[in-house]
Scaffold this motif. Sequence first.
Motif, PDB file in Angstrom:
ATOM      1  N   MET A   1       0.845  -1.177   0.000  1.00 10.85           N
ATOM      2  CA  MET A   1       0.000   0.000   0.000  1.00 10.85           C
ATOM      3  C   MET A   1       0.886   1.234   0.000  1.00 10.85           C
ATOM      4  O   MET A   1       1.787   1.345   0.834  1.00 10.85           O
ATOM      5  CB  MET A   1      -0.899  -0.027   1.243  1.00 10.85           C
ATOM      6  N   LEU A   2       0.652   2.125  -0.906  1.00 16.22           N
ATOM      7  CA  LEU A   2       1.438   3.340  -0.995  1.00 16.22           C
ATOM      8  C   LEU A   2       0.832   4.445  -0.148  1.00 16.22           C
ATOM      9  O   LEU A   2      -0.390   4.625  -0.125  1.00 16.22           O
ATOM     10  CB  LEU A   2       1.516   3.810  -2.439  1.00 16.22           C
ATOM     11  N   LEU A   3       1.699   5.164   0.531  1.00 16.13           N
ATOM     12  CA  LEU A   3       1.254   6.319   1.287  1.00 16.13           C
ATOM     13  C   LEU A   3       1.090   7.494   0.338  1.00 16.13           C
ATOM     14  O   LEU A   3       1.711   7.558  -0.726  1.00 16.13           O
ATOM     15  CB  LEU A   3       2.266   6.658   2.376  1.00 16.13           C
ATOM     16  N   GLU A   4       0.245   8.431   0.741  1.00 12.53           N
ATOM     17  CA  GLU A   4       0.060   9.640  -0.050  1.00 12.53           C
ATOM     18  C   GLU A   4       1.270  10.551   0.135  1.00 12.53           C
ATOM     19  O   GLU A   4       2.035  10.402   1.086  1.00 12.53           O
ATOM     20  CB  GLU A   4      -1.221  10.345   0.409  1.00 12.53           C
ATOM     21  N   VAL A   5       1.424  11.494  -0.763  1.00 11.34           N
ATOM     22  CA  VAL A   5       2.535  12.442  -0.681  1.00 11.34           C
ATOM     23  C   VAL A   5       2.449  13.190   0.649  1.00 11.34           C
ATOM     24  O   VAL A   5       1.404  13.739   0.996  1.00 11.34           O
ATOM     25  CB  VAL A   5       2.495  13.440  -1.862  1.00 11.34           C
ATOM     26  N   GLY A   6       3.529  13.154   1.422  1.00  6.70           N
ATOM     27  CA  GLY A   6       3.584  13.848   2.704  1.00  6.70           C
ATOM     28  C   GLY A   6       2.935  13.104   3.870  1.00  6.70           C
ATOM     29  O   GLY A   6       2.984  13.583   4.995  1.00  6.70           O
ATOM     30  N   GLU A   7       2.340  11.957   3.622  1.00  8.91           N
ATOM     31  CA  GLU A   7       1.688  11.187   4.688  1.00  8.91           C
ATOM     32  C   GLU A   7       2.758  10.512   5.552  1.00  8.91           C
ATOM     33  O   GLU A   7       3.749   9.994   5.040  1.00  8.91           O
ATOM     34  CB  GLU A   7       0.759  10.142   4.069  1.00  8.91           C
ATOM     35  N   ILE A   8       2.530  10.496   6.852  1.00  8.21           N
ATOM     36  CA  ILE A   8       3.489   9.926   7.787  1.00  8.21           C
ATOM     37  C   ILE A   8       2.886   8.685   8.436  1.00  8.21           C
ATOM     38  O   ILE A   8       1.793   8.747   8.999  1.00  8.21           O
ATOM     39  CB  ILE A   8       3.857  10.939   8.888  1.00  8.21           C
ATOM     40  N   ALA A   9       3.585   7.556   8.375  1.00 11.22           N
ATOM     41  CA  ALA A   9       3.141   6.319   9.025  1.00 11.22           C
ATOM     42  C   ALA A   9       3.735   6.263  10.430  1.00 11.22           C
ATOM     43  O   ALA A   9       4.928   6.492  10.614  1.00 11.22           O
ATOM     44  CB  ALA A   9       3.577   5.105   8.219  1.00 11.22           C
ATOM     45  N   TYR A  10       2.895   5.953  11.422  1.00  7.67           N
ATOM     46  CA  TYR A  10       3.341   5.884  12.813  1.00  7.67           C
ATOM     47  C   TYR A  10       3.475   4.453  13.318  1.00  7.67           C
ATOM     48  O   TYR A  10       4.189   4.209  14.273  1.00  7.67           O
ATOM     49  CB  TYR A  10       2.379   6.641  13.723  1.00  7.67           C
ATOM     50  N   GLY A  11       2.757   3.530  12.735  1.00  6.36           N
ATOM     51  CA  GLY A  11       2.835   2.163  13.216  1.00  6.36           C
ATOM     52  C   GLY A  11       2.218   1.185  12.246  1.00  6.36           C
ATOM     53  O   GLY A  11       1.363   1.540  11.429  1.00  6.36           O
ATOM     54  N   ASP A  12       2.651  -0.066  12.346  1.00  2.00           N
ATOM     55  CA  ASP A  12       2.191  -1.148  11.487  1.00  2.00           C
ATOM     56  C   ASP A  12       2.040  -2.364  12.386  1.00  2.00           C
ATOM     57  O   ASP A  12       3.036  -2.931  12.839  1.00  2.00           O
ATOM     58  CB  ASP A  12       3.230  -1.382  10.389  1.00  2.00           C
ATOM     59  N   VAL A  13       0.791  -2.751  12.692  1.00  2.00           N
ATOM     60  CA  VAL A  13       0.546  -3.830  13.653  1.00  2.00           C
ATOM     61  C   VAL A  13      -0.425  -4.860  13.078  1.00  2.00           C
ATOM     62  O   VAL A  13      -1.135  -4.594  12.115  1.00  2.00           O
ATOM     63  CB  VAL A  13      -0.024  -3.283  14.984  1.00  2.00           C
ATOM     64  N   SER A  14      -0.461  -6.014  13.712  1.00  2.00           N
ATOM     65  CA  SER A  14      -1.428  -7.057  13.368  1.00  2.00           C
ATOM     66  C   SER A  14      -2.565  -7.021  14.377  1.00  2.00           C
ATOM     67  O   SER A  14      -2.351  -6.710  15.548  1.00  2.00           O
ATOM     68  CB  SER A  14      -0.771  -8.431  13.408  1.00  2.00           C
ATOM     69  N   ALA A  15      -3.762  -7.360  13.922  1.00  2.00           N
ATOM     70  CA  ALA A  15      -4.932  -7.368  14.807  1.00  2.00           C
ATOM     71  C   ALA A  15      -5.976  -8.330  14.256  1.00  2.00           C
ATOM     72  O   ALA A  15      -5.856  -8.838  13.141  1.00  2.00           O
ATOM     73  CB  ALA A  15      -5.519  -5.967  14.931  1.00  2.00           C
ATOM     74  N   HIS A  16      -7.011  -8.550  15.056  1.00  2.00           N
ATOM     75  CA  HIS A  16      -8.188  -9.308  14.618  1.00  2.00           C
ATOM     76  C   HIS A  16      -9.265  -8.288  14.280  1.00  2.00           C
ATOM     77  O   HIS A  16      -9.488  -7.337  15.024  1.00  2.00           O
ATOM     78  CB  HIS A  16      -8.666 -10.261  15.709  1.00  2.00           C
ATOM     79  N   TYR A  17      -9.947  -8.496  13.178  1.00  2.00           N
ATOM     80  CA  TYR A  17     -10.860  -7.521  12.592  1.00  2.00           C
ATOM     81  C   TYR A  17     -12.266  -8.099  12.491  1.00  2.00           C
ATOM     82  O   TYR A  17     -12.436  -9.293  12.257  1.00  2.00           O
ATOM     83  CB  TYR A  17     -10.295  -7.201  11.205  1.00  2.00           C
ATOM     84  N   ALA A  18     -13.273  -7.240  12.688  1.00  2.22           N
ATOM     85  CA  ALA A  18     -14.674  -7.614  12.450  1.00  2.22           C
ATOM     86  C   ALA A  18     -15.473  -6.336  12.192  1.00  2.22           C
ATOM     87  O   ALA A  18     -15.071  -5.249  12.613  1.00  2.22           O
ATOM     88  CB  ALA A  18     -15.260  -8.360  13.640  1.00  2.22           C
ATOM     89  N   ARG A  19     -16.593  -6.482  11.481  1.00  2.00           N
ATOM     90  CA  ARG A  19     -17.504  -5.358  11.238  1.00  2.00           C
ATOM     91  C   ARG A  19     -18.891  -5.730  11.746  1.00  2.00           C
ATOM     92  O   ARG A  19     -19.264  -6.900  11.767  1.00  2.00           O
ATOM     93  CB  ARG A  19     -17.582  -5.030   9.749  1.00  2.00           C
ATOM     94  N   PHE A  20     -19.685  -4.713  12.116  1.00  2.00           N
ATOM     95  CA  PHE A  20     -21.021  -4.912  12.679  1.00  2.00           C
ATOM     96  C   PHE A  20     -22.063  -4.380  11.705  1.00  2.00           C
ATOM     97  O   PHE A  20     -22.116  -3.179  11.444  1.00  2.00           O
ATOM     98  CB  PHE A  20     -21.126  -4.173  14.023  1.00  2.00           C
ATOM     99  N   TYR A  21     -22.864  -5.292  11.141  1.00  2.00           N
ATOM    100  CA  TYR A  21     -23.913  -4.867  10.211  1.00  2.00           C
ATOM    101  C   TYR A  21     -24.938  -5.970  10.021  1.00  2.00           C
ATOM    102  O   TYR A  21     -24.700  -7.130  10.330  1.00  2.00           O
ATOM    103  CB  TYR A  21     -23.329  -4.455   8.850  1.00  2.00           C
ATOM    104  N   GLY A  22     -26.092  -5.591   9.514  1.00  2.00           N
ATOM    105  CA  GLY A  22     -27.131  -6.537   9.124  1.00  2.00           C
ATOM    106  C   GLY A  22     -27.038  -6.774   7.632  1.00  2.00           C
ATOM    107  O   GLY A  22     -26.337  -6.056   6.915  1.00  2.00           O
ATOM    108  N   THR A  23     -27.755  -7.767   7.160  1.00  2.00           N
ATOM    109  CA  THR A  23     -27.700  -8.078   5.730  1.00  2.00           C
ATOM    110  C   THR A  23     -29.025  -8.689   5.290  1.00  2.00           C
ATOM    111  O   THR A  23     -29.874  -9.026   6.107  1.00  2.00           O
ATOM    112  CB  THR A  23     -26.524  -9.039   5.440  1.00  2.00           C
ATOM    113  N   ASN A  24     -29.194  -8.813   4.004  1.00  2.00           N
ATOM    114  CA  ASN A  24     -30.369  -9.490   3.455  1.00  2.00           C
ATOM    115  C   ASN A  24     -30.042 -10.965   3.286  1.00  2.00           C
ATOM    116  O   ASN A  24     -28.971 -11.308   2.799  1.00  2.00           O
ATOM    117  CB  ASN A  24     -30.754  -8.899   2.095  1.00  2.00           C
TER     118      ASN A  24
END
Length: 157
Positions: A1-24
């Motif tokens: 993933m490329l950063l935008e011009v002038g964008e500063i990265a502070y950290g790069d970590v691993s995590a567990h991800y989930a989203r909350f939503y309903g569906t049809n």
Amino acid sequence: MLLEVGEIAYGDVSAHYARFYGTNVTYNQRSGFYFGSPLFVAAGLIGDTVANNSARNRAQAMAQAQWRDFSSCRAILTDRRMLLHVAAENRWVSLRHHEIISFLPVIEQWALFTDYQQWEPMRLAGPTVPWLAAATISVLNRGRSEYQQLPPLPLPN
């Protein structure tokens, strides 16, 4: 993933991800044609009704808003956004800090719950998440008073 011009990265970590939503959710209704004695026809119709009610109830439960899309992810915190590489979907998601609606770190669960204007509520969890939450708070409060009073995201029961 490329950063935008002038964008500063502070950290790069691993995590567990989930989203909350309903569906049809769709389901098939059973409808048999029964020929024979009245008892046989009645039993067939009752069986169809029971099966259809069960299928409808399962579909309604599956459609309810709930935590979904569980996956491991890579989270990169920058001065402008959080970049997530969601492993299960093999794609990058860019979540801009100015679109945050709510932000709730729950340190005893090693979790961070966030809600964005253009995205479903999200949960990141794992041993690196307390650091990620603290670093994000630091980034959000760095000269941006509009982020200092964000309402928390209500947790689902």
